[in-house]
Design a protein around this motif. Structure first.
Motif, PDB file in Angstrom:
ATOM      1  N   GLN A 101     -50.659  56.263   3.995  1.00  0.00           N
ATOM      2  CA  GLN A 101     -49.940  55.610   2.891  1.00  0.00           C
ATOM      3  C   GLN A 101     -48.656  56.385   2.605  1.00  0.00           C
ATOM      4  O   GLN A 101     -48.173  56.437   1.479  1.00  0.00           O
ATOM      5  N   LYS A 102     -48.140  56.994   3.639  1.00  0.00           N
ATOM      6  CA  LYS A 102     -46.938  57.815   3.547  1.00  0.00           C
ATOM      7  C   LYS A 102     -45.812  57.107   2.778  1.00  0.00           C
ATOM      8  O   LYS A 102     -45.507  55.945   3.041  1.00  0.00           O
ATOM      9  N   GLY A 103     -45.237  57.837   1.835  1.00  0.00           N
ATOM     10  CA  GLY A 103     -44.096  57.294   1.097  1.00  0.00           C
ATOM     11  C   GLY A 103     -44.470  56.307   0.006  1.00  0.00           C
ATOM     12  O   GLY A 103     -43.606  55.808  -0.703  1.00  0.00           O
ATOM     13  N   ARG A 104     -45.773  56.007  -0.126  1.00  0.00           N
ATOM     14  CA  ARG A 104     -46.177  55.004  -1.100  1.00  0.00           C
ATOM     15  C   ARG A 104     -46.084  55.578  -2.516  1.00  0.00           C
ATOM     16  O   ARG A 104     -46.497  56.710  -2.758  1.00  0.00           O
ATOM     17  N   LYS A 105     -45.570  54.776  -3.439  1.00  0.00           N
ATOM     18  CA  LYS A 105     -45.437  55.220  -4.824  1.00  0.00           C
ATOM     19  C   LYS A 105     -46.800  55.604  -5.380  1.00  0.00           C
ATOM     20  O   LYS A 105     -47.805  54.967  -5.096  1.00  0.00           O
ATOM     21  N   ILE A 106     -46.814  56.626  -6.200  1.00  0.00           N
ATOM     22  CA  ILE A 106     -48.064  57.201  -6.689  1.00  0.00           C
ATOM     23  C   ILE A 106     -48.947  56.152  -7.404  1.00  0.00           C
ATOM     24  O   ILE A 106     -50.158  56.136  -7.233  1.00  0.00           O
ATOM     25  N   GLN A 107     -48.334  55.207  -8.116  1.00  0.00           N
ATOM     26  CA  GLN A 107     -49.108  54.163  -8.818  1.00  0.00           C
ATOM     27  C   GLN A 107     -49.864  53.255  -7.841  1.00  0.00           C
ATOM     28  O   GLN A 107     -50.868  52.660  -8.167  1.00  0.00           O
ATOM     29  N   ALA A 108     -49.320  53.154  -6.651  1.00  0.00           N
ATOM     30  CA  ALA A 108     -49.912  52.225  -5.684  1.00  0.00           C
ATOM     31  C   ALA A 108     -50.715  52.944  -4.603  1.00  0.00           C
ATOM     32  O   ALA A 108     -51.265  52.326  -3.705  1.00  0.00           O
ATOM     33  N   TYR A 109     -50.787  54.256  -4.725  1.00  0.00           N
ATOM     34  CA  TYR A 109     -51.514  55.063  -3.742  1.00  0.00           C
ATOM     35  C   TYR A 109     -53.005  54.982  -4.047  1.00  0.00           C
ATOM     36  O   TYR A 109     -53.415  55.114  -5.180  1.00  0.00           O
ATOM     37  N   ASN A 110     -53.821  54.739  -3.048  1.00  0.00           N
ATOM     38  CA  ASN A 110     -55.252  54.582  -3.287  1.00  0.00           C
ATOM     39  C   ASN A 110     -56.052  55.642  -2.509  1.00  0.00           C
ATOM     40  O   ASN A 110     -56.158  55.584  -1.291  1.00  0.00           O
ATOM     41  N   MET A 111     -56.619  56.599  -3.259  1.00  0.00           N
ATOM     42  CA  MET A 111     -57.357  57.691  -2.626  1.00  0.00           C
ATOM     43  C   MET A 111     -58.601  57.192  -1.881  1.00  0.00           C
ATOM     44  O   MET A 111     -58.913  57.657  -0.798  1.00  0.00           O
ATOM     45  N   ASN A 112     -59.309  56.235  -2.487  1.00  0.00           N
ATOM     46  CA  ASN A 112     -60.513  55.682  -1.859  1.00  0.00           C
ATOM     47  C   ASN A 112     -60.192  55.046  -0.521  1.00  0.00           C
ATOM     48  O   ASN A 112     -60.930  55.179   0.443  1.00  0.00           O
ATOM     49  N   LEU A 113     -59.088  54.355  -0.541  1.00  0.00           N
ATOM     50  CA  LEU A 113     -58.655  53.672   0.662  1.00  0.00           C
ATOM     51  C   LEU A 113     -58.456  54.693   1.783  1.00  0.00           C
ATOM     52  O   LEU A 113     -58.869  54.499   2.912  1.00  0.00           O
ATOM     53  N   LYS A 114     -57.841  55.790   1.434  1.00  0.00           N
ATOM     54  CA  LYS A 114     -57.575  56.827   2.421  1.00  0.00           C
ATOM     55  C   LYS A 114     -58.891  57.356   3.007  1.00  0.00           C
ATOM     56  O   LYS A 114     -59.008  57.562   4.201  1.00  0.00           O
ATOM     57  N   ARG A 115     -59.892  57.533   2.123  1.00  0.00           N
ATOM     58  CA  ARG A 115     -61.179  58.053   2.588  1.00  0.00           C
ATOM     59  C   ARG A 115     -61.925  57.042   3.463  1.00  0.00           C
ATOM     60  O   ARG A 115     -62.534  57.391   4.450  1.00  0.00           O
ATOM     61  N   LYS A 116     -61.887  55.771   3.037  1.00  0.00           N
ATOM     62  CA  LYS A 116     -62.738  54.773   3.693  1.00  0.00           C
ATOM     63  C   LYS A 116     -62.112  54.067   4.887  1.00  0.00           C
ATOM     64  O   LYS A 116     -62.821  53.512   5.718  1.00  0.00           O
ATOM     65  N   ALA A 117     -60.800  54.025   4.918  1.00  0.00           N
ATOM     66  CA  ALA A 117     -60.147  53.103   5.849  1.00  0.00           C
ATOM     67  C   ALA A 117     -60.456  53.347   7.329  1.00  0.00           C
ATOM     68  O   ALA A 117     -60.602  52.419   8.096  1.00  0.00           O
ATOM     69  N   GLY A 118     -60.568  54.585   7.742  1.00  0.00           N
ATOM     70  CA  GLY A 118     -60.746  54.840   9.171  1.00  0.00           C
ATOM     71  C   GLY A 118     -59.410  54.782   9.894  1.00  0.00           C
ATOM     72  O   GLY A 118     -58.363  54.619   9.276  1.00  0.00           O
ATOM     73  N   LYS A 119     -59.486  54.916  11.211  1.00  0.00           N
ATOM     74  CA  LYS A 119     -58.251  54.945  12.001  1.00  0.00           C
ATOM     75  C   LYS A 119     -57.629  53.557  12.105  1.00  0.00           C
ATOM     76  O   LYS A 119     -58.338  52.555  12.057  1.00  0.00           O
ATOM     77  N   THR A 120     -56.338  53.531  12.276  1.00  0.00           N
ATOM     78  CA  THR A 120     -55.681  52.266  12.600  1.00  0.00           C
ATOM     79  C   THR A 120     -55.622  52.168  14.120  1.00  0.00           C
ATOM     80  O   THR A 120     -55.098  53.051  14.790  1.00  0.00           O
ATOM     81  N   ASN A 121     -56.226  51.115  14.628  1.00  0.00           N
ATOM     82  CA  ASN A 121     -56.306  50.957  16.075  1.00  0.00           C
ATOM     83  C   ASN A 121     -55.275  49.972  16.579  1.00  0.00           C
ATOM     84  O   ASN A 121     -55.095  48.908  16.000  1.00  0.00           O
ATOM     85  N   PHE A 122     -54.612  50.329  17.631  1.00  0.00           N
ATOM     86  CA  PHE A 122     -53.769  49.325  18.279  1.00  0.00           C
ATOM     87  C   PHE A 122     -53.887  49.387  19.785  1.00  0.00           C
ATOM     88  O   PHE A 122     -54.357  50.379  20.348  1.00  0.00           O
TER      89      PHE A 122
END
Ligand SMILES: [Zn+2]
Length: 336
Positions: free
Chosen positions: A139-160
């Motif tokens: 969530q690099k650069g994301r404004k602090i109000q919109a930053y979600n800590m849970n999301l960071k923990r749960k999301a897992g890797k982004t696969n492409f």
């Protein structure tokens, strides 16, 4: 302004006139908002014809929605376009210093330009290479109000997945978190000819995907096949590595929200397909719309594609008339 700078800006001043000529010559057949052919000429805007749609009653000009829509400082932007299409891998700091623009402009223009390169997926017909890459969720650069800590923990890797032939690479986001062969079906469905020879790097999902699709001519890169050693040296493999390195080291990671944009641009750049060409700036009238809808596209990647039902706080920047475009296919921006 020193002498070489002023020669430079004179050059782009002339380029702006060329761009305006090209814009005036654009063929307009239908309404860019509702796609109706029932349109009439409706006065002029600067040097361009304005059109009115008799169906949805909206007016527009030939460049509405393209990269240069609502763009101020056009001469500077052309210089930016020229620098980025030739040099590609420049950080925001480097862009700021080279062009004398502010951080926000450097970011906005980068995203606008990368969006310009977001509609160029083509089907690969000959031999195709297939490789899986993962990146940390960011969530690099994301404004602090919109930053979600849970999301960071749960999301897992982004696969492409990255695929391509001997002269072009493409990369598409599959999803955030674990994926399976059905996700690959969705992403790769129209990407290549099923009769083509596939060379893939070892990955369980690729194996299932190949089986399920009845693809006969497939070779795993990690097997000690005749191809094995050869393949590792080819264009495709080098470029894919370079793409991965560019994101990880040069940019020190990219926010997941923008990952597909970077993949689009750098896949084209590394395939040497990002030449400076004015017509690129006015040939796609969905660029501006995609650019202002980035947050919604990101939400779709999280919720619909990746089935992550975390709270999502929108960052909202307001853009003039952004809601006028109602119909839009998200494919090229979230990788399918
Ligand atoms: Zn219309």
């Amino acid at each position: 302004m020193n002498n070489s700078n002023s020669i430079q800006s004179n050059y782009f001043l002339i380029e702006l006139q060329n761009l305006e000529k090209l814009s005036a010559d654009l063929k307009v057949d239908y309404c860019i908002y509702c796609k109706s052919y029932n349109i009439i000429k409706h006065g002029k805007y600067k040097h361009l014809h304005r059109y009115k749609c008799k169906n949805c009653k909206r007016t527009f000009i030939p460049t509405t929605g393209t990269t240069i829509h609502y763009l101020n400082k056009r001469v500077k932007f052309l210089e930016y376009f020229s620098v980025v299409s030739k040099l590609g891998k420049l950080t925001i700091k480097e862009l700021r210093e080279k062009l004398g623009i502010c951080t926000q402009t450097a970011f906005d223009w980068r995203h606008k330009l990368f969006t310009t390169y977001s509609h160029e997926f083509r089907q690969v017909d000959e031999m195709i290479y297939l490789k899986h890459i993962e990146k940390n969720f960011s969530q690099k650069g994301r404004k602090i109000q919109a930053y979600n800590m849970n999301l960071k923990r749960k999301a897992g890797k982004t696969n492409f997945v990255s695929y391509g032939n001997t002269s072009y690479i493409y990369s598409k986001t599959v999803k955030i978190g674990n994926y399976d062969e059905r996700d690959l079906d969705r992403v790769l469905e129209r990407s290549f000819n099923k009769n083509a020879q596939i060379i893939y790097s070892m990955n369980e999902n690729f194996t299932k995907f190949i089986e399920n699709n009845g693809i006969k001519k497939a070779i795993c890169m990690n097997e000690k096949s005749i191809y094995g050693n050869e393949v590792k040296k080819v264009f495709y493999d080098d470029k894919t590595k370079e793409l991965n390195k560019t994101i990880t080291f040069k940019f020190r990671g990219v926010a997941t929200k923008y990952l597909q944009l970077y993949l689009n641009f750098f896949s084209s750049f590394l395939s040497e397909k990002t030449n400076y060409e004015l017509s690129k700036l006015i040939c796609n009238n969905l660029v501006w719309f995609k650019f202002v809808q980035m947050e919604k596209i990101y939400e779709k990647l999280l919720r619909k594609v990746s089935k992550i039902n975390e709270q999502f706080v929108h960052i909202k920047r307001y853009w003039k008339n952004e809601d006028r475009f109602s119909e839009f296919r998200f494919e090229s921006l979230i990788g399918y």
